[in-house]
Scaffold this motif. Sequence first.
Motif: not given
Length: 210
Positions: A67-68, A191-208
């Motif tokens: 996390n940032r 707003w300075d959030y970034f999820d490295p497991a998703k890389a962009n908002e259209k992907r899912e990390c797998g939790i859902h």
Amino acid sequence: MTINQISEHNATLRDKSAPEIVRWGIAQANGRAIVSTNFRPYEAVILHLCVQVQPDIPVLWVDHGYNRPATYRYAKKLCDMLHLNLKIYLPRLSAAHRDAIYGPIPSIDDEEELKKFSAMMKLEPFQRGMKELAPAIWFTALRKVQNPHRAKLDILSRDELSDVIKISPIFYWTDTNMEAYLKQHNLPNEWDYFDPAKANEKRECGIHIK
């Protein structure tokens, strides 16, 4: 809860407000409700909704270590404001340890490595948290507008992996609705959030993903 029962509840809950949906979910949980968060933008909304009904509701947060700084500060601010009963779950390896062994975060073009990254740094600690907290009801901030996969869901669904009922009280909310709620309750955003497991908002990390 059967598939038919879930469909019937969804038909009823669509006409309810988010606070009413949370109250309904808490009543179903028999003391075994949790809410998950990643402290992304607008997370204050679902957290505020839940603690208004059950102030001590466990808040499951997987801190993958990437996390940032602004996100960590946002998490601290919300914990202090809402007196969150935060349950932090960490990967088996720290971010520095993982990077030293496996290299930097995979790029968005490397789907296979992103899946491995997500499994190690996010899914394993999340599944461990779900097993230890053993909820009957799991509140999430999923919304229909977020990505194509989530658009196919609804307020109520069953998470097969954890065998738990997942409730998304703000599923049909727009960003405008979210902004209005934050303003009404004087809640912060980040707003300075970034999820490295998703890389962009259209992907899912797998939790859902069932």
